[in-house]
Design a protein around this motif. Structure first.
Motif, PDB file in Angstrom:
ATOM      1  N   ALA A  46       2.608  12.336   5.346  1.00  0.00           N
ATOM      2  CA  ALA A  46       3.457  13.546   5.030  1.00  0.00           C
ATOM      3  C   ALA A  46       4.688  13.581   6.090  1.00  0.00           C
ATOM      4  CB  ALA A  46       2.668  14.747   5.025  1.00  0.00           C
ATOM      5  N   GLY A  47       4.380  13.329   7.273  1.00  0.00           N
ATOM      6  CA  GLY A  47       5.378  13.271   8.248  1.00  0.00           C
ATOM      7  C   GLY A  47       6.529  12.203   7.830  1.00  0.00           C
ATOM      8  N   GLY A  48       6.072  11.245   7.497  1.00  0.00           N
ATOM      9  CA  GLY A  48       7.019  10.393   6.895  1.00  0.00           C
ATOM     10  C   GLY A  48       7.888  10.634   5.772  1.00  0.00           C
ATOM     11  N   LEU A  49       7.254  11.549   4.950  1.00  0.00           N
ATOM     12  CA  LEU A  49       8.155  11.947   3.854  1.00  0.00           C
ATOM     13  C   LEU A  49       9.122  13.097   4.449  1.00  0.00           C
ATOM     14  CD1 LEU A  49       5.369  12.344   1.130  1.00  0.00           C
ATOM     15  CD2 LEU A  49       7.343  10.764   1.091  1.00  0.00           C
ATOM     16  N   TYR A  50       8.632  13.974   5.375  1.00  0.00           N
ATOM     17  CA  TYR A  50       9.382  14.683   5.662  1.00  0.00           C
ATOM     18  C   TYR A  50      10.628  13.944   6.561  1.00  0.00           C
ATOM     19  CZ  TYR A  50      11.351  18.064   9.114  1.00  0.00           C
ATOM     20  OH  TYR A  50      12.380  18.850   9.825  1.00  0.00           O
ATOM     21  N   MET A  51      10.474  13.198   7.324  1.00  0.00           N
ATOM     22  CA  MET A  51      11.408  12.305   8.056  1.00  0.00           C
ATOM     23  C   MET A  51      12.387  11.850   7.248  1.00  0.00           C
ATOM     24  SD  MET A  51       9.349  10.696  11.352  1.00  0.00           S
ATOM     25  CE  MET A  51      10.874  10.108  12.221  1.00  0.00           C
ATOM     26  N   ARG A  52      12.036  11.236   6.040  1.00  0.00           N
ATOM     27  CA  ARG A  52      12.836  10.642   5.076  1.00  0.00           C
ATOM     28  C   ARG A  52      13.599  11.503   4.464  1.00  0.00           C
ATOM     29  NH1 ARG A  52      10.346   6.598   0.701  1.00  0.00           N
ATOM     30  NH2 ARG A  52      10.240   8.759  -0.596  1.00  0.00           N
ATOM     31  N   GLU A  53      13.238  12.573   3.945  1.00  0.00           N
ATOM     32  CA  GLU A  53      14.274  13.544   3.455  1.00  0.00           C
ATOM     33  C   GLU A  53      14.889  14.183   4.382  1.00  0.00           C
ATOM     34  OE1 GLU A  53      15.151  15.566   0.044  1.00  0.00           O
ATOM     35  OE2 GLU A  53      13.701  13.990   0.158  1.00  0.00           O
ATOM     36  N   HIS A  54      14.397  14.567   5.512  1.00  0.00           N
ATOM     37  CA  HIS A  54      15.480  14.911   6.574  1.00  0.00           C
ATOM     38  C   HIS A  54      16.645  14.233   6.954  1.00  0.00           C
ATOM     39  CE1 HIS A  54      16.375  17.333  10.200  1.00  0.00           C
ATOM     40  NE2 HIS A  54      16.557  16.397  10.985  1.00  0.00           N
ATOM     41  N   GLY A  88      10.862   7.248   8.452  1.00  0.00           N
ATOM     42  CA  GLY A  88      10.159   7.871   7.513  1.00  0.00           C
ATOM     43  C   GLY A  88       9.421   6.775   6.842  1.00  0.00           C
ATOM     44  N   ASN A  89      10.182   5.784   6.528  1.00  0.00           N
ATOM     45  CA  ASN A  89       9.457   4.957   5.459  1.00  0.00           C
ATOM     46  C   ASN A  89       8.478   3.849   6.565  1.00  0.00           C
ATOM     47  OD1 ASN A  89      11.281   5.342   3.448  1.00  0.00           O
ATOM     48  ND2 ASN A  89      12.780   3.942   4.001  1.00  0.00           N
ATOM     49  N   SER A  90       8.781   3.972   7.359  1.00  0.00           N
ATOM     50  CA  SER A  90       7.802   3.001   8.548  1.00  0.00           C
ATOM     51  C   SER A  90       6.386   4.002   8.421  1.00  0.00           C
ATOM     52  CB  SER A  90       8.272   2.771   9.685  1.00  0.00           C
ATOM     53  OG  SER A  90       7.496   2.402  10.615  1.00  0.00           O
ATOM     54  N   LEU A  91       6.548   5.048   8.583  1.00  0.00           N
ATOM     55  CA  LEU A  91       5.376   5.986   8.574  1.00  0.00           C
ATOM     56  C   LEU A  91       4.587   6.134   7.280  1.00  0.00           C
ATOM     57  CD1 LEU A  91       6.519   9.129  11.071  1.00  0.00           C
ATOM     58  CD2 LEU A  91       4.666   7.041  11.485  1.00  0.00           C
ATOM     59  N   ILE A  92       5.610   6.089   6.308  1.00  0.00           N
ATOM     60  CA  ILE A  92       4.710   6.088   5.149  1.00  0.00           C
ATOM     61  C   ILE A  92       3.948   4.903   4.666  1.00  0.00           C
ATOM     62  CG2 ILE A  92       5.063   6.034   2.462  1.00  0.00           C
ATOM     63  CD1 ILE A  92       7.628   7.742   3.088  1.00  0.00           C
ATOM     64  N   PHE A  93       4.528   3.737   5.112  1.00  0.00           N
ATOM     65  CA  PHE A  93       4.181   2.509   4.958  1.00  0.00           C
ATOM     66  C   PHE A  93       2.721   2.229   5.634  1.00  0.00           C
ATOM     67  CE2 PHE A  93       3.696  -2.073   6.178  1.00  0.00           C
ATOM     68  CZ  PHE A  93       3.327  -2.705   4.635  1.00  0.00           C
ATOM     69  N   GLN A  94       2.734   2.786   7.178  1.00  0.00           N
ATOM     70  CA  GLN A  94       1.794   2.549   7.881  1.00  0.00           C
ATOM     71  C   GLN A  94       0.591   3.501   7.461  1.00  0.00           C
ATOM     72  OE1 GLN A  94       2.480   3.622  11.868  1.00  0.00           O
ATOM     73  NE2 GLN A  94       0.632   3.128  12.675  1.00  0.00           N
ATOM     74  N   ALA A 111      -0.015   4.541   4.365  1.00  0.00           N
ATOM     75  CA  ALA A 111      -0.621   3.989   3.354  1.00  0.00           C
ATOM     76  C   ALA A 111      -1.536   2.901   3.395  1.00  0.00           C
ATOM     77  CB  ALA A 111       0.337   3.400   2.184  1.00  0.00           C
ATOM     78  N   PHE A 112      -1.100   2.017   4.576  1.00  0.00           N
ATOM     79  CA  PHE A 112      -2.208   0.734   4.874  1.00  0.00           C
ATOM     80  C   PHE A 112      -3.475   1.342   5.535  1.00  0.00           C
ATOM     81  CE2 PHE A 112      -3.775  -1.935   8.266  1.00  0.00           C
ATOM     82  CZ  PHE A 112      -3.969  -2.904   7.394  1.00  0.00           C
ATOM     83  N   LEU A 113      -3.124   2.265   6.557  1.00  0.00           N
ATOM     84  CA  LEU A 113      -4.450   2.835   6.801  1.00  0.00           C
ATOM     85  C   LEU A 113      -5.388   3.458   6.143  1.00  0.00           C
ATOM     86  CD1 LEU A 113      -3.030   4.141  10.458  1.00  0.00           C
ATOM     87  CD2 LEU A 113      -4.420   2.153   9.875  1.00  0.00           C
ATOM     88  N   LEU A 114      -4.763   4.213   4.991  1.00  0.00           N
ATOM     89  CA  LEU A 114      -5.675   4.940   4.157  1.00  0.00           C
ATOM     90  C   LEU A 114      -6.460   3.796   3.362  1.00  0.00           C
ATOM     91  CD1 LEU A 114      -6.253   7.754   2.686  1.00  0.00           C
ATOM     92  CD2 LEU A 114      -4.619   7.221   1.280  1.00  0.00           C
ATOM     93  N   LEU A 115      -5.710   2.680   2.792  1.00  0.00           N
ATOM     94  CA  LEU A 115      -6.272   1.763   2.015  1.00  0.00           C
ATOM     95  C   LEU A 115      -7.678   0.959   3.061  1.00  0.00           C
ATOM     96  CD1 LEU A 115      -6.436  -0.100  -0.498  1.00  0.00           C
ATOM     97  CD2 LEU A 115      -4.794  -1.470   0.513  1.00  0.00           C
ATOM     98  N   PHE A 116      -7.018   0.723   4.242  1.00  0.00           N
ATOM     99  CA  PHE A 116      -7.904   0.068   5.198  1.00  0.00           C
ATOM    100  C   PHE A 116      -9.363   0.850   5.570  1.00  0.00           C
ATOM    101  CE2 PHE A 116      -9.425  -0.809   9.569  1.00  0.00           C
ATOM    102  CZ  PHE A 116      -9.368  -2.073   9.474  1.00  0.00           C
ATOM    103  N   ASP A 117      -9.199   2.040   5.516  1.00  0.00           N
ATOM    104  CA  ASP A 117     -10.327   3.081   5.759  1.00  0.00           C
ATOM    105  C   ASP A 117     -11.111   3.247   4.501  1.00  0.00           C
ATOM    106  OD1 ASP A 117      -9.485   3.496   8.359  1.00  0.00           O
ATOM    107  OD2 ASP A 117      -8.539   5.525   7.748  1.00  0.00           O
ATOM    108  N   GLY A 118     -10.519   3.153   3.235  1.00  0.00           N
ATOM    109  CA  GLY A 118     -11.115   3.375   2.086  1.00  0.00           C
ATOM    110  C   GLY A 118     -11.950   1.901   1.807  1.00  0.00           C
ATOM    111  N   VAL A 119     -11.664   0.908   2.169  1.00  0.00           N
ATOM    112  CA  VAL A 119     -12.259  -0.380   1.998  1.00  0.00           C
ATOM    113  C   VAL A 119     -13.238  -0.527   2.916  1.00  0.00           C
ATOM    114  CG1 VAL A 119     -12.141  -2.951   2.291  1.00  0.00           C
ATOM    115  CG2 VAL A 119     -10.485  -1.837   0.854  1.00  0.00           C
ATOM    116  N   ASN A 120     -13.000  -0.184   4.458  1.00  0.00           N
ATOM    117  CA  ASN A 120     -14.219   0.005   5.436  1.00  0.00           C
ATOM    118  C   ASN A 120     -15.163   0.852   5.180  1.00  0.00           C
ATOM    119  OD1 ASN A 120     -13.441  -2.130   7.255  1.00  0.00           O
ATOM    120  ND2 ASN A 120     -11.896  -0.765   7.950  1.00  0.00           N
ATOM    121  N   PHE A 121     -14.854   2.161   4.436  1.00  0.00           N
ATOM    122  CA  PHE A 121     -16.018   3.119   4.146  1.00  0.00           C
ATOM    123  C   PHE A 121     -16.830   2.391   2.898  1.00  0.00           C
ATOM    124  CE2 PHE A 121     -17.229   6.360   0.919  1.00  0.00           C
ATOM    125  CZ  PHE A 121     -18.220   7.073   1.902  1.00  0.00           C
TER     126      PHE A 121
END
Length: 77
Positions: free
Chosen positions: A2-10, A27-33, A35-45
């Motif tokens: 969400a912070g990445g989306l805000y930064m990109r829109e700002h 902003g794009n960097s934070l969104i990408f990071q 998304a990767f961490l969300l996917l990584f956490d889901g797989v590890n869970f």
């Protein structure tokens, strides 16, 4: 993310000059990071959840004791 989306829109609307490209890039960097961490956490869970089902079977052999000198833990085979 969400912070990445805000930064990109700002960066799109609020700034002029070369600063807006930097905000959009960060902003794009934070969104990408995120998304990767969300996917990584889901797989590890999922992996740990499937392996953790057999863990409770081993708790029957575990014995915890409290003594005046401290705490002890014994695992009997």
């Amino acid at each position: 993310m969400a912070g990445g989306l805000y930064m990109r829109e700002h960066g799109k609307t609020k700034l002029s000059g070369t600063g807006h490209d930097r905000w959009k890039g960060y902003g794009n960097s934070l969104i990408f990071q995120g998304a990767f961490l969300l996917l990584f956490d889901g797989v590890n869970f999922m992996v740990h959840h499937s392996h953790g089902k057999g863990l409770f079977q081993h708790f029957n052999e575990l014995q915890l004791t409290v003594a005046p000198g401290g705490i002890g833990m014994v695992y009997q085979w």
